[in-house]
Design a protein around this motif. Sequence first.
Motif, PDB file in Angstrom:
ATOM      1  N   UNK A  99     -24.269  -1.828 -47.653  1.00  0.00           N
ATOM      2  CA  UNK A  99     -22.604  -1.061 -47.216  1.00  0.00           C
ATOM      3  C   UNK A  99     -23.084  -1.154 -46.058  1.00  0.00           C
ATOM      4  N   UNK A 100     -21.435  -2.213 -45.496  1.00  0.00           N
ATOM      5  CA  UNK A 100     -21.363  -1.997 -44.430  1.00  0.00           C
ATOM      6  C   UNK A 100     -20.529  -1.293 -43.068  1.00  0.00           C
ATOM      7  N   UNK A 101     -20.610  -1.216 -42.185  1.00  0.00           N
ATOM      8  CA  UNK A 101     -19.793  -0.115 -41.508  1.00  0.00           C
ATOM      9  C   UNK A 101     -18.145  -0.772 -41.591  1.00  0.00           C
ATOM     10  N   UNK A 102     -17.441   0.262 -42.136  1.00  0.00           N
ATOM     11  CA  UNK A 102     -15.982  -0.030 -42.463  1.00  0.00           C
ATOM     12  C   UNK A 102     -15.255  -0.070 -43.419  1.00  0.00           C
ATOM     13  N   UNK A 103     -16.505  -0.082 -44.676  1.00  0.00           N
ATOM     14  CA  UNK A 103     -16.693  -0.050 -46.304  1.00  0.00           C
ATOM     15  C   UNK A 103     -16.397  -1.492 -46.616  1.00  0.00           C
ATOM     16  N   UNK A 104     -15.118  -2.022 -46.293  1.00  0.00           N
ATOM     17  CA  UNK A 104     -15.094  -3.409 -46.890  1.00  0.00           C
ATOM     18  C   UNK A 104     -14.667  -3.325 -47.895  1.00  0.00           C
ATOM     19  N   UNK A 105     -14.063  -2.868 -48.532  1.00  0.00           N
ATOM     20  CA  UNK A 105     -13.325  -2.671 -49.784  1.00  0.00           C
ATOM     21  C   UNK A 105     -11.729  -3.388 -49.894  1.00  0.00           C
ATOM     22  N   UNK A 106     -11.545  -4.375 -50.473  1.00  0.00           N
ATOM     23  CA  UNK A 106     -10.136  -4.877 -50.714  1.00  0.00           C
ATOM     24  C   UNK A 106      -8.892  -3.439 -50.976  1.00  0.00           C
ATOM     25  N   UNK A 107      -7.992  -2.869 -50.352  1.00  0.00           N
ATOM     26  CA  UNK A 107      -7.050  -1.950 -50.637  1.00  0.00           C
ATOM     27  C   UNK A 107      -6.488  -2.719 -52.063  1.00  0.00           C
ATOM     28  N   UNK A 108      -5.627  -3.527 -52.345  1.00  0.00           N
ATOM     29  CA  UNK A 108      -5.148  -4.443 -53.489  1.00  0.00           C
ATOM     30  C   UNK A 108      -5.801  -3.545 -54.449  1.00  0.00           C
ATOM     31  N   UNK A 109      -6.656  -3.403 -54.740  1.00  0.00           N
ATOM     32  CA  UNK A 109      -7.782  -3.580 -55.809  1.00  0.00           C
ATOM     33  C   UNK A 109      -7.890  -2.162 -56.185  1.00  0.00           C
ATOM     34  N   UNK A 110      -7.958  -2.126 -57.610  1.00  0.00           N
ATOM     35  CA  UNK A 110      -8.355  -0.750 -57.676  1.00  0.00           C
ATOM     36  C   UNK A 110      -9.523  -0.761 -57.930  1.00  0.00           C
ATOM     37  N   UNK A 111     -10.705   0.735 -58.616  1.00  0.00           N
ATOM     38  CA  UNK A 111     -11.757   0.988 -58.038  1.00  0.00           C
ATOM     39  C   UNK A 111     -13.043  -0.724 -59.423  1.00  0.00           C
ATOM     40  N   UNK A 112     -12.336  -0.085 -60.180  1.00  0.00           N
ATOM     41  CA  UNK A 112     -12.829  -0.648 -61.567  1.00  0.00           C
ATOM     42  C   UNK A 112     -12.515  -2.359 -61.090  1.00  0.00           C
ATOM     43  N   UNK A 141     -20.827  11.117 -59.462  1.00  0.00           N
ATOM     44  CA  UNK A 141     -19.938  10.639 -60.179  1.00  0.00           C
ATOM     45  C   UNK A 141     -18.341  10.982 -60.415  1.00  0.00           C
ATOM     46  N   UNK A 142     -17.943  11.592 -59.455  1.00  0.00           N
ATOM     47  CA  UNK A 142     -16.582  11.896 -58.395  1.00  0.00           C
ATOM     48  C   UNK A 142     -15.507  10.211 -58.559  1.00  0.00           C
ATOM     49  N   UNK A 143     -16.555   9.074 -59.093  1.00  0.00           N
ATOM     50  CA  UNK A 143     -15.906   7.475 -58.635  1.00  0.00           C
ATOM     51  C   UNK A 143     -15.185   7.494 -60.322  1.00  0.00           C
ATOM     52  N   UNK A 144     -15.704   7.854 -60.814  1.00  0.00           N
ATOM     53  CA  UNK A 144     -14.641   7.728 -62.176  1.00  0.00           C
ATOM     54  C   UNK A 144     -13.989   8.670 -61.865  1.00  0.00           C
ATOM     55  N   UNK A 145     -13.130  10.133 -61.171  1.00  0.00           N
ATOM     56  CA  UNK A 145     -12.018  10.415 -61.817  1.00  0.00           C
ATOM     57  C   UNK A 145     -11.128   9.259 -60.914  1.00  0.00           C
ATOM     58  N   UNK A 146     -11.562   8.645 -60.131  1.00  0.00           N
ATOM     59  CA  UNK A 146     -10.135   7.704 -58.908  1.00  0.00           C
ATOM     60  C   UNK A 146      -9.968   5.788 -59.608  1.00  0.00           C
ATOM     61  N   UNK A 147     -11.734   5.887 -61.024  1.00  0.00           N
ATOM     62  CA  UNK A 147     -11.655   4.210 -61.021  1.00  0.00           C
ATOM     63  C   UNK A 147     -10.442   3.022 -61.377  1.00  0.00           C
ATOM     64  N   UNK A 148      -9.273   4.584 -62.009  1.00  0.00           N
ATOM     65  CA  UNK A 148      -7.944   3.250 -61.840  1.00  0.00           C
ATOM     66  C   UNK A 148      -7.087   3.504 -60.260  1.00  0.00           C
ATOM     67  N   UNK A 149      -6.891   3.945 -59.161  1.00  0.00           N
ATOM     68  CA  UNK A 149      -6.622   3.769 -58.227  1.00  0.00           C
ATOM     69  C   UNK A 149      -6.423   2.763 -57.185  1.00  0.00           C
ATOM     70  N   UNK A 150      -6.005   2.672 -56.526  1.00  0.00           N
ATOM     71  CA  UNK A 150      -6.201   1.515 -55.643  1.00  0.00           C
ATOM     72  C   UNK A 150      -6.998   1.019 -54.611  1.00  0.00           C
ATOM     73  N   UNK A 151      -7.793   0.996 -54.211  1.00  0.00           N
ATOM     74  CA  UNK A 151      -8.454   1.664 -53.152  1.00  0.00           C
ATOM     75  C   UNK A 151      -8.516   2.376 -51.454  1.00  0.00           C
ATOM     76  N   UNK A 152      -6.989   1.671 -51.357  1.00  0.00           N
ATOM     77  CA  UNK A 152      -6.065   1.858 -50.263  1.00  0.00           C
ATOM     78  C   UNK A 152      -5.799   3.114 -50.717  1.00  0.00           C
ATOM     79  N   UNK A 153      -5.182   3.131 -51.399  1.00  0.00           N
ATOM     80  CA  UNK A 153      -4.777   5.099 -51.957  1.00  0.00           C
ATOM     81  C   UNK A 153      -6.381   5.996 -51.845  1.00  0.00           C
ATOM     82  N   UNK A 154      -7.305   5.310 -51.229  1.00  0.00           N
ATOM     83  CA  UNK A 154      -8.517   6.518 -51.402  1.00  0.00           C
ATOM     84  C   UNK A 154      -8.532   6.917 -49.878  1.00  0.00           C
TER      85      UNK A 154
END
Length: 251
Positions: A99-112, A141-154
Amino acid sequence: MSAQQDQRRGGAPILEAPILEARGLTTGYGGALVLEDLDITLHEGEVLCLIGHNGAGKSTLMKTLFGLHPAEAGEIRLRGEPVTGADPKSLSKAGIAMVPEGRGIFPSLTVNEIFEMGMWAVGVPEDERAERRDWVFSILPVIAEFRHRRAGTLSGGQAQMVSIGRALLGRPRILLLDEPSIGLAPKLFQDLLAPIRELQQREGLSILLVEQNVREALKISDRVEVMKSGRMIWKGLPEDLADNSKLMALY
Ligand SMILES: Nc1ncnc2c1ncn2[C@@H]1O[C@H](COP(=O)(O)OP(=O)(O)OP(=O)(O)O)[C@@H](O)[C@H]1O
């Protein structure tokens, strides 16, 4: 640093074989050395907390162990087998996740979508993906609650959970966690660490945790090593650092 045997909480010697180790690791950037003849051992089933100043080389060590940065000298072994120079893909398949420093997840993709890509990247067969995703949701478990959201909005904490959840999708045996507390309030950081510690103890996961939030990190750690200017300068038990003056002296 003396070559004494590593001990676990309570002072008993560690008998488990090293799962990941580096000997004489040396590397840097453009001729400037950042790691110099560094040794580190992660034992099976432990949480090893690595602390040190900004710029000590902690992230460089993580990246080198995970094949994202080349070693100039020294050797890395996974379960006793040399893996120096191996790429992140093959190390992921061999059971390491980072798990890199700074998270490294694409903001435009949904969690799913991020999870789908993560499972594809580590080769989880399609017919096992739903079950694997649900397994990660059962841990965080909390991830399931926002699985349809784009990462950039988290929020920062939600994004950090996703980053850790993604790392777990390959069911790693070794987790390299680089400063998971960055941007998180202490309470949120505790909420994040508790399920990870639980998973680690239940499944015998081995974790190398780099953290600036030393007090919180030590609560879930079995051992601690202190790094300064590219070398390990101290190793011991979390309780050895209960006294703040000891910690200050090492920093
Ligand atoms: N890509 C890079 N190119 C050039 N120098 C780099 C690069 N990445 C890191 N460095 C330098 O290497 C040294 C160690 O950096 P590193 O990020 O490994 O330290 P760190 O202990 O993780 O620090 P921090 O706690 O601030 O994250 C620093 O002097 C840094 O400026």
